[in-house]
Enzyme design. Structure first.
Site, PDB file in Angstrom:
ATOM      1  N   TYR A  83     -31.039 -11.643 -15.104  1.00  0.00           N
ATOM      2  CA  TYR A  83     -31.571 -10.849 -16.212  1.00  0.00           C
ATOM      3  C   TYR A  83     -33.095 -10.792 -16.147  1.00  0.00           C
ATOM      4  CZ  TYR A  83     -32.172  -8.739 -20.755  1.00  0.00           C
ATOM      5  OH  TYR A  83     -32.498  -7.863 -21.755  1.00  0.00           O
ATOM      6  N   PHE A 135     -43.638  20.399 -17.390  1.00  0.00           N
ATOM      7  CA  PHE A 135     -42.293  20.101 -16.922  1.00  0.00           C
ATOM      8  C   PHE A 135     -41.454  19.771 -18.155  1.00  0.00           C
ATOM      9  CE2 PHE A 135     -38.714  17.659 -15.424  1.00  0.00           C
ATOM     10  CZ  PHE A 135     -38.173  18.631 -14.607  1.00  0.00           C
ATOM     11  N   ASP A 226     -47.991  12.369 -12.558  1.00  0.00           N
ATOM     12  CA  ASP A 226     -46.542  12.404 -12.366  1.00  0.00           C
ATOM     13  C   ASP A 226     -46.328  12.379 -10.856  1.00  0.00           C
ATOM     14  OD1 ASP A 226     -43.891  13.037 -11.962  1.00  0.00           O
ATOM     15  OD2 ASP A 226     -43.793  14.462 -13.608  1.00  0.00           O
ATOM     16  N   ARG A 393     -34.699  28.304 -13.812  1.00  0.00           N
ATOM     17  CA  ARG A 393     -36.020  27.803 -14.199  1.00  0.00           C
ATOM     18  C   ARG A 393     -36.793  29.007 -14.747  1.00  0.00           C
ATOM     19  NH1 ARG A 393     -36.203  22.240 -14.465  1.00  0.00           N
ATOM     20  NH2 ARG A 393     -34.899  23.166 -16.040  1.00  0.00           N
TER      21      ARG A 393
HETATM   22  C1  P70 Z   1     -35.169  18.038 -11.369  1.00  0.00           C
HETATM   23  C2  P70 Z   1     -35.239  16.678 -12.014  1.00  0.00           C
HETATM   24  C3  P70 Z   1     -37.058  15.458 -13.004  1.00  0.00           C
HETATM   25  C4  P70 Z   1     -38.486  15.245 -13.203  1.00  0.00           C
HETATM   26  C5  P70 Z   1     -39.445  16.009 -12.504  1.00  0.00           C
HETATM   27  C6  P70 Z   1     -40.806  15.791 -12.741  1.00  0.00           C
HETATM   28  C7  P70 Z   1     -41.859  16.577 -12.012  1.00  0.00           C
HETATM   29  C8  P70 Z   1     -40.288  14.117 -14.297  1.00  0.00           C
HETATM   30  C9  P70 Z   1     -38.909  14.287 -14.127  1.00  0.00           C
HETATM   31  C10 P70 Z   1     -37.969  13.461 -14.947  1.00  0.00           C
HETATM   32  C11 P70 Z   1     -34.172  16.443 -13.060  1.00  0.00           C
HETATM   33  C12 P70 Z   1     -34.227  17.439 -14.156  1.00  0.00           C
HETATM   34  C13 P70 Z   1     -34.922  17.185 -15.307  1.00  0.00           C
HETATM   35  C14 P70 Z   1     -34.986  18.138 -16.300  1.00  0.00           C
HETATM   36  C15 P70 Z   1     -34.372  19.360 -16.116  1.00  0.00           C
HETATM   37  C16 P70 Z   1     -33.629  19.599 -14.977  1.00  0.00           C
HETATM   38  C17 P70 Z   1     -33.559  18.638 -14.007  1.00  0.00           C
HETATM   39  N1  P70 Z   1     -36.590  16.477 -12.469  1.00  0.00           N
HETATM   40  N2  P70 Z   1     -41.177  14.853 -13.625  1.00  0.00           N
HETATM   41  O1  P70 Z   1     -34.069  18.451 -11.040  1.00  0.00           O
HETATM   42  O2  P70 Z   1     -37.381  12.495 -14.146  1.00  0.00           O
HETATM   43  O3  P70 Z   1     -34.940  13.119 -14.149  1.00  0.00           O
HETATM   44  O4  P70 Z   1     -35.713  10.850 -13.401  1.00  0.00           O
HETATM   45  O5  P70 Z   1     -35.788  11.473 -15.799  1.00  0.00           O
HETATM   46  O6  P70 Z   1     -39.075  16.939 -11.626  1.00  0.00           O
HETATM   47  O7  P70 Z   1     -36.217  18.664 -11.129  1.00  0.00           O
HETATM   48  P1  P70 Z   1     -35.863  11.958 -14.380  1.00  0.00           P
END
Ligand code: P70
Length: 469
Positions: A83, A135, A226, A393
């Site tokens: 843990y 994003f 990021d 998108r």
């Molecule tokens: C995608 C995924 C995640 C993502 C990212 C950037 C530039 C943070 C994150 C979050 C998954 C996704 C997320 C939202 C809508 C559709 C798909 N992107 N910053 O497919 O990370 O998913 O690990 O929480 O692209 O682009 P996480």
């Protein structure tokens, strides 16, 4: 007579291949078109709601869909599932310090867990967070913490055909104007992403981050990154920016991060794993707040929602992701698909970015108003044609303006064909390209969709649609 040519020959060079071979396979199958029509109806024309078993080639996302190496799988067997104080956490912390250079590490279950922590720790209601294009999850967490996100990316990023080599760059004049308008004290941090997902996987240059650092120092503003696809960003710096041709990707990453104060990470992308993420920082105050918040929302500060074995796989993946020959094959495969489509004059975002091909649905369905969801429609048509799954998108992803409640109509209305890492072959890319062409050729007969169900947050995940008849 036409002489067949290899890929390399077609582009006037010697061919090269992936620096790995396949040791385990997972069967996939294609269901027929009537069965795909049933599946699409049941999914409300939303590719997020399809069952993966009904999908032939899955290009929904590059997130958590990577193939791990034998070294990573071996590492999974060395999971220390304590843990507290798991040895895998210390291995991960060491890898982040070595390759990204940040002092402190707070692990999280995935990227949005880290976005939640940094947003809650640094944002006060009424603040502004500037960034290089929004994003979805990042902005959602910033807004939930009370901030207004302000897009300060260069204008070229909003034009799908502009060939600018670093379309992810921040426009420093836009940023200065925001600081003059709201005051530096209302800006808790700058939210810089490399590469920029919604712009088409476009990179940020080293010159831009260097200038940003100087600007942040002048105004006393923090600069957070990021880093989700930052390794891929570094490939483009190596390829396009003067002085970096002979530098390894790992060295470029270390330099880039040195201009920032910390980063959040979705390891599900660059790190070649299926789950994981982290927040890393040099600031002591953020480390203290985030280490405390993580135990409320994710798990103890030495696992943050990951199993020990997952942290081990991430630690190994960090190193593998930064190997130059791996990255060449990764981006090379994306580019191969892009070159096929460009040669056939199918409108895609140019230049081709790091993780995906983005089809320009606005141009493909030029006869359709944006209110009929052209990108959502195109993703549905592609699935019907061949069982390929892609992601909208565009206006659905952009959501509604929190003030007015109206749809946000983004300039870019795109369908993303996202390539998982080390998963598909060149033959899969050929199948995808031919399907896109078939849908493109049939574009005039398509009318669009209407939204029949809309959830409150991140609506693209669960919204439902029906065809306009
Ligand atoms: C995608 C995924 C995640 C993502 C990212 C950037 C530039 C943070 C994150 C979050 C998954 C996704 C997320 C939202 C809508 C559709 C798909 N992107 N910053 O497919 O990370 O998913 O690990 O929480 O692209 O682009 P996480």
């Amino acid at each position: 007579m036409n002489v067949p040519q290899t890929m390399g020959q077609q582009f006037g060079r010697r061919s090269w291949a992936e620096p790995w071979k396949i040791k385990m396979v997972e069967p996939i199958k294609m269901i027929d078109r009537p069965a795909r029509q049933v599946a699409l109806d049941e999914a409300g024309y939303n590719t997020f709601l399809l069952r993966s078993e009904d999908v032939y080639i899955d290009l929904l996302t590059d997130s958590g869909t990577n193939a791990m190496s034998d070294r990573q799988w071996a590492g999974m067997m060395l999971g220390d599932e304590a843990y507290a104080g798991s040895r895998n956490f210390y291995h991960l912390e060491d890898a982040v310090r070595t390759y990204y250079g940040y002092k402190h590490l707070v692990p999280t279950h995935q990227g949005r867990g880290a976005e939640h922590l940094i947003s809650q720790a640094l944002i006060e209601p009424g603040d502004y967070v500037p960034g290089n294009m929004y994003f979805t999850t990042t902005r959602q967490h910033q807004e939930l913490a009370g901030a207004t996100f302000v897009d300060v990316i260069i204008d070229e990023a909003h034009d799908s055909q502009n060939p600018h080599p670093f379309k992810g760059n921040i426009d420093l004049a836009k940023l200065e104007a925001l600081i003059a308008r709201v005051g530096a004290e209302k800006i808790p941090y700058i939210s810089l992403a490399g590469t920029v997902n919604m712009a088409g996987g476009q990179p940020v240059s080293m010159a831009n981050v260097r200038d940003l650092r100087a600007l942040c120092d002048r105004h006393g503003i923090r600069l957070y990154l990021d880093a989700t696809r930052m390794a891929e960003n570094c490939f483009f710096i190596q390829e396009r920016e003067e002085g970096y041709q002979d530098k390894p990707i790992a060295a470029i990453l270390k330099e880039f991060c040195s201009y920032t104060d910390g980063a959040w990470m979705s390891s599900k992308k660059d790190h070649l794993v299926n789950i994981g993420g982290w927040l890393a920082m040099n600031h002591e105050d953020l480390f203290e707040k985030a280490s405390n918040l993580v135990v409320v929302f994710e798990g103890l500060h030495t696992y943050g929602g990951m199993a020990g074995r997952d942290m081990e796989a991430v630690a190994i993946g960090i190193e593998e992701a930064l190997q130059d020959d791996y990255m060449r094959s990764r981006i090379g495969q994306v580019r191969y698909l892009g070159e096929l489509l460009s040669d056939w004059n199918i409108p895609i975002v140019q230049p081709v970015g790091g993780h995906a091909i983005f089809l320009d649905a606005k141009r493909i369905y030029a006869h359709m108003p944006q209110s009929a969801f052209p990108a959502q429609t195109l993703a549905a048509e592609l699935y019907l044609d061949s069982g390929i799954r892609s992601m909208e998108r565009g206006v659905v992803s952009a959501g509604r303006d929190p003030q007015t409640g109206d749809h946000r109509y983004p300039k870019l209305e795109l369908v993303r064909l996202t390539i998982p890492r080390r998963v598909y072959t060149q033959a899969h890319m050929d199948v995808v390209a031919e399907s896109v062409k078939a849908v493109y050729d049939a574009r005039h007969a398509v009318k669009g969709l209407e939204m029949v169900y809309e959830p409150a947050y991140l609506r693209f995940f669960q919204a439902r649609f029906a065809p306009i008849r």
